[in-house]
Write a protein that holds these residues in place. Structure first.
Motif, mmCIF file in Angstrom:
data_model
loop_
_atom_site.group_PDB
_atom_site.id
_atom_site.type_symbol
_atom_site.label_atom_id
_atom_site.label_comp_id
_atom_site.label_asym_id
_atom_site.label_seq_id
_atom_site.Cartn_x
_atom_site.Cartn_y
_atom_site.Cartn_z
ATOM 1 N N ALA A 170 0.904 -1.146 0.157
ATOM 2 C CA ALA A 170 -0.045 -0.020 -0.120
ATOM 3 C C ALA A 170 0.970 1.207 0.023
ATOM 4 C CB ALA A 170 -0.950 0.054 1.210
ATOM 5 N N GLU A 171 0.712 2.184 -0.836
ATOM 6 C CA GLU A 171 1.385 3.293 -1.116
ATOM 7 C C GLU A 171 0.378 4.463 -1.394
ATOM 8 O OE1 GLU A 171 4.542 3.018 -3.780
ATOM 9 O OE2 GLU A 171 5.488 1.300 -2.719
ATOM 10 N N ASP A 172 0.863 5.705 -0.989
ATOM 11 C CA ASP A 172 0.010 6.791 -1.326
ATOM 12 C C ASP A 172 0.066 6.850 -3.069
ATOM 13 O OD1 ASP A 172 -0.393 7.666 1.351
ATOM 14 O OD2 ASP A 172 1.452 8.746 1.250
ATOM 15 N N GLY A 173 -1.361 7.062 -3.345
ATOM 16 C CA GLY A 173 -1.408 6.902 -4.709
ATOM 17 C C GLY A 173 -1.094 8.256 -5.699
ATOM 18 N N GLY A 174 -1.058 9.208 -5.268
ATOM 19 C CA GLY A 174 -0.719 10.508 -5.992
ATOM 20 C C GLY A 174 -1.899 11.018 -6.194
#
Length: 325
Positions: A170-174
């Motif tokens: 899970a990563e910040d999607g922008g």
């Protein structure tokens, strides 16, 4: 900030034994030309007698983890998509978990036959986006050779064994749009009215046997082209993406004619479609991750590209995943 499930590792495993069409012609009434014309398949891999689905899954999982920066002990979730588990229970995913040293994380099997990997990706994506997990291992693994009638040329020539896996984080999607890296959307469907068109004629609750694959080939083909096209168009529309913007279509590898028909219906050129069915045959839930891993490893699929995964299986089940890798 939008959360995205980003593919940070990919791996696969194929059994060593290769069975060609010529090999099958010695045991069942068929020929290389007959099989190639109807399916595009030239060979398939068959698991050794002492290889189980979990063995294949573990090998693919290790390859995927080796290609990521994720330590197995930090995994939060393992989903194994399979229609051929080692045992009725417990889940083969728990064997994978133990072998990897990922004790304590969630681990379960998911059964949607050939759409299994798409269903499993969508499930993992939901866990990651809602914050219940940060890292996930999603595997598709099958030993379909164990549930084939080797005298039925309409089915036994079509399937093979193998496993593929991806690691998600899970990563910040922008920006929250189609330019983001990671899974952009997932689309799942089922229609149980067609249960008896592609099924296994056994099970613990019905016959107390494993059973073998039975299929109405013409009907499955007809439904597959329309439903797969619908799943692809649904994913494109949901993300305001045109077919021309796709870098790659990675379809379930069931039949070359189905793959080609779906691509033509969408106006996609052959050079944008990853095809492995000629060498792998139909490996059910393993076929999409096997094809994806091959295309990533040989450099066709590159970081930042837009990739559409789609599959259909018994049930019927079908679905798609749009992701920027």
């Amino acid at each position: 900030m939008v959360k995205r499930s980003v593919i940070v590792g990919c791996g696969s495993y194929l059994p060593a034994r290769i069975v060609t069409n010529e090999d099958l012609a010695h045991t069942v009434e068929t020929s290389d030309a007959w099989i190639r014309e109807r399916s595009g398949i030239a060979q398939r891999r068959i698991a050794a007698n002492d290889e189980t689905t979990s063995d294949l899954a573990i090998a693919a999982a290790r390859a995927a983890l080796d290609g990521s920066d994720i330590d197995p002990s930090t995994l939060d979730l393992i989903i194994l998509a399979t229609a051929t588990p080692d045992n009725t229970f417990p889940a083969s995913a728990t064997k994978v978990q133990a072998a990897l040293g990922a004790a304590g994380c969630m681990a379960f099997d998911l059964q949607a036959v050939c759409t299994g990997f798409v269903y499993a990706l969508a499930t993992a994506d939901a866990f990651l986006r809602c914050g219940q997990a940060r890292t996930a291992l999603v595997i598709g693994a099958e030993t379909f050779s164990r549930i084939l009638d080797w005298q039925d040329r309409g089915t036994c020539v079509l399937f093979g064994d193998g496993a593929g896996a991806v690691v998600l984080r899970a990563e910040d999607g922008g920006r929250g749009d189609k330019s983001d890296r990671g899974i952009l959307s997932t689309h799942l469907h089922a229609d149980g009215q067609h249960y008896d068109m592609l099924y296994v004629d056994g099970g613990p609750s019905s016959t107390q046997t494993t059973g073998v694959v039975r299929m109405q080939g013409r009907e499955v083909f007809r439904h597959a082209v329309s439903k797969l096209s619908m799943a692809v168009e649904e994913a494109l529309a949901a993300n305001d993406v045109t077919a021309e913007e796709l870098d790659w279509l990675v379809p379930h590898q069931a039949n070359r004619r189905i793959i080609d028909s779906t691509a033509r219906k969408l106006g996609l050129p052959p050079e944008k479609v990853v095809v492995t069915v000629d060498r792998h045959a139909n490996t059910s839930a393993a076929s999409i991750p096997l094809a994806l891993d091959e295309a990533i490893r040989d450099g066709r699929v590159r970081p930042g590209q837009l990739v559409l995964l789609e599959g259909m299986g018994g049930g019927f089940t079908w679905g798609s995943v749009l992701a920027r890798v």
